[in-house]
Design a protein around this motif. Structure first.
Motif, mmCIF file in Angstrom:
data_model
loop_
_atom_site.group_PDB
_atom_site.id
_atom_site.type_symbol
_atom_site.label_atom_id
_atom_site.label_comp_id
_atom_site.label_asym_id
_atom_site.label_seq_id
_atom_site.Cartn_x
_atom_site.Cartn_y
_atom_site.Cartn_z
ATOM 1 N N VAL A 21 0.841 -1.205 0.000
ATOM 2 C CA VAL A 21 0.000 0.000 0.000
ATOM 3 C C VAL A 21 0.877 1.256 0.000
ATOM 4 C CG1 VAL A 21 -1.707 1.323 1.302
ATOM 5 C CG2 VAL A 21 -1.944 -1.156 1.100
ATOM 6 N N LEU A 22 1.931 1.254 0.822
ATOM 7 C CA LEU A 22 2.840 2.397 0.854
ATOM 8 C C LEU A 22 3.544 2.576 -0.492
ATOM 9 C CD1 LEU A 22 4.395 1.951 4.416
ATOM 10 C CD2 LEU A 22 2.835 3.758 3.664
ATOM 11 N N ALA A 23 3.908 1.462 -1.139
ATOM 12 C CA ALA A 23 4.519 1.552 -2.468
ATOM 13 C C ALA A 23 3.552 2.199 -3.456
ATOM 14 C CB ALA A 23 4.927 0.160 -2.954
ATOM 15 N N LEU A 24 2.266 1.866 -3.344
ATOM 16 C CA LEU A 24 1.257 2.491 -4.198
ATOM 17 C C LEU A 24 1.206 3.996 -3.953
ATOM 18 C CD1 LEU A 24 -1.186 2.475 -6.139
ATOM 19 C CD2 LEU A 24 -2.629 1.876 -4.160
ATOM 20 N N GLY A 25 1.230 4.407 -2.695
ATOM 21 C CA GLY A 25 1.219 5.834 -2.382
ATOM 22 C C GLY A 25 2.427 6.548 -2.958
ATOM 23 N N LEU A 26 3.603 5.939 -2.824
ATOM 24 C CA LEU A 26 4.818 6.533 -3.388
ATOM 25 C C LEU A 26 4.736 6.604 -4.915
ATOM 26 C CD1 LEU A 26 7.497 4.793 -1.150
ATOM 27 C CD2 LEU A 26 7.011 7.246 -1.231
ATOM 28 N N ALA A 27 4.144 5.572 -5.524
ATOM 29 C CA ALA A 27 4.016 5.567 -6.979
ATOM 30 C C ALA A 27 3.122 6.714 -7.450
ATOM 31 C CB ALA A 27 3.456 4.229 -7.449
ATOM 32 N N PHE A 28 2.053 6.999 -6.699
ATOM 33 C CA PHE A 28 1.187 8.127 -7.066
ATOM 34 C C PHE A 28 1.950 9.444 -6.985
ATOM 35 C CE2 PHE A 28 -2.798 5.582 -6.304
ATOM 36 C CZ PHE A 28 -3.332 5.815 -7.566
ATOM 37 N N ILE A 29 2.755 9.598 -5.946
ATOM 38 C CA ILE A 29 3.576 10.816 -5.833
ATOM 39 C C ILE A 29 4.551 10.905 -6.995
ATOM 40 C CG2 ILE A 29 5.317 11.979 -4.430
ATOM 41 C CD1 ILE A 29 3.972 10.721 -1.953
ATOM 42 N N GLN A 30 5.212 9.790 -7.288
ATOM 43 C CA GLN A 30 6.190 9.761 -8.387
ATOM 44 C C GLN A 30 5.533 10.002 -9.734
ATOM 45 O OE1 GLN A 30 8.597 6.170 -8.397
ATOM 46 N NE2 GLN A 30 9.003 6.369 -10.593
ATOM 47 N N ALA A 31 4.282 9.620 -9.882
ATOM 48 C CA ALA A 31 3.588 9.780 -11.159
ATOM 49 C C ALA A 31 3.197 11.229 -11.422
ATOM 50 C CB ALA A 31 2.343 8.893 -11.190
ATOM 51 N N ILE A 32 3.035 12.029 -10.374
ATOM 52 C CA ILE A 32 2.496 13.381 -10.540
ATOM 53 C C ILE A 32 3.553 14.462 -10.336
ATOM 54 C CG2 ILE A 32 0.824 15.046 -9.625
ATOM 55 C CD1 ILE A 32 -0.934 12.618 -8.873
ATOM 56 N N VAL A 33 4.283 14.383 -9.224
ATOM 57 C CA VAL A 33 5.173 15.489 -8.853
ATOM 58 C C VAL A 33 6.302 15.711 -9.856
ATOM 59 C CG1 VAL A 33 6.750 16.340 -7.070
ATOM 60 C CG2 VAL A 33 4.587 15.247 -6.416
ATOM 61 N N PRO A 34 7.095 14.671 -10.258
ATOM 62 C CA PRO A 34 8.157 14.923 -11.234
ATOM 63 C C PRO A 34 7.616 15.409 -12.579
ATOM 64 C CG PRO A 34 8.466 12.800 -10.170
ATOM 65 C CD PRO A 34 7.099 13.269 -9.812
ATOM 66 N N LEU A 35 6.447 14.913 -12.978
ATOM 67 C CA LEU A 35 5.848 15.353 -14.238
ATOM 68 C C LEU A 35 5.538 16.842 -14.191
ATOM 69 C CD1 LEU A 35 4.946 13.936 -16.904
ATOM 70 C CD2 LEU A 35 2.655 13.827 -15.936
ATOM 71 N N TYR A 36 4.980 17.285 -13.067
ATOM 72 C CA TYR A 36 4.698 18.716 -12.894
ATOM 73 C C TYR A 36 6.006 19.508 -12.815
ATOM 74 C CZ TYR A 36 2.934 23.056 -10.882
ATOM 75 O OH TYR A 36 2.646 24.385 -10.647
ATOM 76 N N GLY A 37 6.990 18.939 -12.143
ATOM 77 C CA GLY A 37 8.280 19.611 -12.045
ATOM 78 C C GLY A 37 8.942 19.787 -13.397
ATOM 79 N N ALA A 38 8.829 18.776 -14.271
ATOM 80 C CA ALA A 38 9.393 18.890 -15.613
ATOM 81 C C ALA A 38 8.664 19.969 -16.413
ATOM 82 C CB ALA A 38 9.303 17.555 -16.335
ATOM 83 N N HIS A 39 7.355 20.082 -16.190
ATOM 84 C CA HIS A 39 6.565 21.090 -16.904
ATOM 85 C C HIS A 39 6.942 22.506 -16.457
ATOM 86 C CE1 HIS A 39 3.173 22.894 -18.981
ATOM 87 N NE2 HIS A 39 2.796 23.478 -17.832
ATOM 88 N N THR A 40 7.198 22.661 -15.148
ATOM 89 C CA THR A 40 7.511 23.988 -14.609
ATOM 90 C C THR A 40 9.007 24.249 -14.498
ATOM 91 O OG1 THR A 40 7.390 23.117 -12.346
ATOM 92 C CG2 THR A 40 5.354 24.019 -13.315
#
Length: 660
Positions: free
Chosen positions: A11-30
């Motif tokens: 479950v914790l791995a799933l939570g980390l995967a959600f963070i990894q799926a969104i935050v770096p993508l937004y960071g690359a955009h900005t």
């Protein structure tokens, strides 16, 4: 508490995967460096938690914790320790946990070893990997949880499927999954390039090591699966064109095409759009293979799951990733700048020819595998597409491909001299002709195509050797100079030669075993002798043996050649009481690269015993050739240019290169 720890770690791995799926993508955009760097740390921690979850399930198996449903259904306290370990992935739930473990491993590897990648590309790659991980974590947690508990722990488990109680389970699935999942990195690089709108030769250099590693694992995984089926199922066959076997062959073909296309892109900055498409298709075909095995669409010795709910979930994953990737490709690919031009007669042209036939062969297998399933779902009509179809359609596609293979490595980039290359290959052609003629003479001309296949195999092998000889100027320079040049050759050159030669070796093994293999299916009594291909097999009686969790009835046979004993063979039948199942264990006796193969049938009323006795000439070359191919991959992967990667560009390019 161990299973609960494993569940919560997932479950914790799933939570980390959600963070990894969104935050770096937004960071690359900005262009936020801190947000982009978060992708690496979350990828590594995600792997740590998945590894903890996998370790928890492994501990439950090793300690025979039958309160866990998954352990109860697939293990037994008397099983040897090695099979308790392999039972972890010898079922649907555990195998999917192994899948996400390998997925997290590859993501963590990109995070740890991708320091030379541009920050935005790395962030986008890790984000795409995380989206894939999220979908499979949800699949496991919602439909295939391996940590479910029973209200009361039984005293004993139901045992693992007897067919899977073999060392092959320790080797074949992990290697196959390393290949399947490894192509996710190429897929993520392709999607990241489409998101960023930029692709160049450096991108091809970055993606090649990951693709090569996946291809190498998949090659060995398919090979080991073939050998496992060969000796375990008792039929003496090494490839059955089973739909699940085809499901592993399709991404291998696409991955092979991707490797060659990436070389053209790296060297000549060409075939950009095609390379992106192949990267998408290679992993898409891996996902389709997962769907076939896990959805219950197929019934096979390879499949675990038959739950339609799981099939619907995986179908949704297919639609999301394959459909989404192809939609993004259709939108963004036309905006990518086209690469350089080259003449049809060139190394680039040869590699395009290679790609053409590999993709057509892949399409042939795809249609032959899925058409019966589609027809049955639409009309209810059942048809069988087997070896006759694939032999008539797939095999001819590989003949021109293998003829062209030695030419490709000798042609120059951009514009080549076909006549000059043909002259240099005359020695290889001569060896092939001699091998064909010698085979025809030795077999009395009974077969025509088989000797041609032998000659073609030798042509490919010696073509690879001639490529090396040309590069080191063998026989044109002093031997010391040639040896010095040989030690200075890039390892990728040696790797290519080994990989191509391995294909030739495998071809020879397939042709010999398929064409000149002999068999006898007879009933024998104690003391009787059966003769096959110059070997005498004498039946010496039966013996009962007790295994750790089975009873075994084994035959004792002596093998002689020319009156002299050359070995013994002891095939058996094993009965597993806990599963009320029996398996047939074949006996193998190697004679050089050939093998004698013996399996037991049923006992007859007159006291005789039915046996299957095969002689498989040069059959071991099939798997030796694939190991040579994989060794070539290792050599190429160890090349410094692939380990170091592409240098960072001195000047940043625009984020989107529009075609003019």
């Amino acid at each position: 508490m161990t299973p609960e720890v494993g569940h919560y770690a997932l479950v914790l791995a799933l939570g980390l995967a959600f963070i990894q799926a969104i935050v770096p993508l937004y960071g690359a955009h900005t262009r936020d460096v801190a947000l982009m760097r978060l992708g690496s740390s979350t990828a590594i921690m995600q792997f740590v938690f998945v590894a903890l979850s996998f370790a928890a399930l492994t501990r439950a198996y090793v300690t025979s914790d039958f309160s866990v449903v998954n352990v109860f259904e697939n293990s037994h306290s008397t099983m040897p320790l090695i099979y308790k370990f392999t039972s972890v992935w010898g079922n649907h739930e555990g195998s999917m946990l192994l899948w996400v473990l390998i997925l997290a491993l590859f993501g963590a590897s990109v995070a740890a070893f991708g320091a030379n990648l541009p920050a935005t590309l790395k962030a986008n790659v890790l984000a795409v990997q995380a989206w894939i991980a999220c979908s499979f974590y949800l699949f496991i947690l919602l439909t295939s949880n391996p940590f479910l508990r029973l209200p009361r722990a039984p005293l004993e488990g139901r045992d693992l499927n007897p067919i899977l109680q073999d060392i092959g389970l320790a080797v074949h699935p992990p290697l196959l999954y390393l290949g399947y999942v490894g192509f996710s990195i190429a897929f993520s690089f392709a999607i990241a390039a489409l998101i960023e709108g930029r692709i160049d030769a450096a991108w091809a250099r970055w993606v090649r090591p990951w693709t090569l590693a996946a291809w190498m694992f998949l090659t060995v995984g398919i090979s080991m699966g073939s050998y496992w089926a060969y000796y375990e199922l008792g039929w003496g066959g090494f490839w059955f064109w089973d739909p699940v076997e085809n499901a592993s062959l399709m991404p291998w073909l696409a991955g092979t095409a991707l490797l060659h296309s990436a070389v053209v892109m790296e060297k000549r900055n060409a075939l950009k759009i095609w390379t992106i498409l192949l990267a998408i298709l290679a992993f898409s075909l891996s996902l389709i293979g997962t769907f076939l095995v896990r959805s219950g669409v197929l019934t096979s010795v390879h499949t675990f799951a038959t739950d339609p709910t799981r099939g619907v979930f995986i179908l949704g994953i297919l639609i999301l990733f394959i459909g989404g990737a192809l939609t993004l490709f259709a939108w963004r690919a036309p905006l990518l700048r086209q690469g350089g031009l080259f003449a049809p007669i060139s190394r680039e042209g040869a590699l395009v020819f290679n790609n053409l036939f590999l993709t057509i062969a892949c399409l042939t297998v795809f249609v032959g595998t899925l058409y019966p399933l589609a027809l049955e779902s639409l009309t209810g009509e059942k048809i069988s597409v087997g070896a006759p179809f694939f032999n008539l359609t797939f095999a001819p596609l590989f003949i021109p491909l293998m003829i062209a293979m030695p030419f490709g490595t000798l042609l120059a980039w951009k514009r080549g001299d076909l006549y000059g290359v043909a002259q240099r290959l005359m020695a290889a052609l001569g060896v092939g002709i001699v091998a064909t003629a010698a085979t025809l003479a030795a077999t009395g001309g009974q077969h025509v195509l088989a000797p041609f296949g032998i000659g073609l195999g030798f042509f490919v092998i010696f073509g690879a050797l001639i490529d090396l000889a040309e590069r080191v100027a063998l026989f044109r320079r002093p031997l010391a100079t040639s040896l010095s040049r040989a030690t200075g050759l890039p390892r990728s050159v040696w790797g290519t030669a080994f990989a191509h030669a391995g294909i030739g070796v495998t071809l020879i093994g397939i042709v010999c075993a398929s064409t000149w293999g002999t068999e006898r299916i007879v009933a024998v009594k104690e003391g009787q002798t059966v003769t096959l291909s110059g070997y005498d097999l004498t039946f010496n009686g039966m013996v009962q043996r007790q295994g750790p969790n089975f009873r075994e009835l084994a035959g004792r046979f002596t093998v002689s050649e020319g009156g002299s004993a050359v070995g013994t063979m002891s095939p058996s039948k094993r009965t597993f009481a806990s599963r009320s199942m029996s398996t047939t264990e074949a006996a193998l006796l190697s004679r050089g690269f050939s093998q004698l193969y013996l399996s037991l049938g049923d006992a007859n009323a007159d006291g005789s015993l039915a046996i299957r006795f095969y002689y498989k000439p040069l059959v071991l070359l099939i798997w030796i050739g694939t190991l040579i191919m994989a060794f070539g991959g290792i050599l190429s992967l160890s090349d410094r240019r692939l380990r170091v990667g592409a240098p960072k560009p001195a000047k940043a390019k625009p984020a989107l290169q529009a075609a003019e």
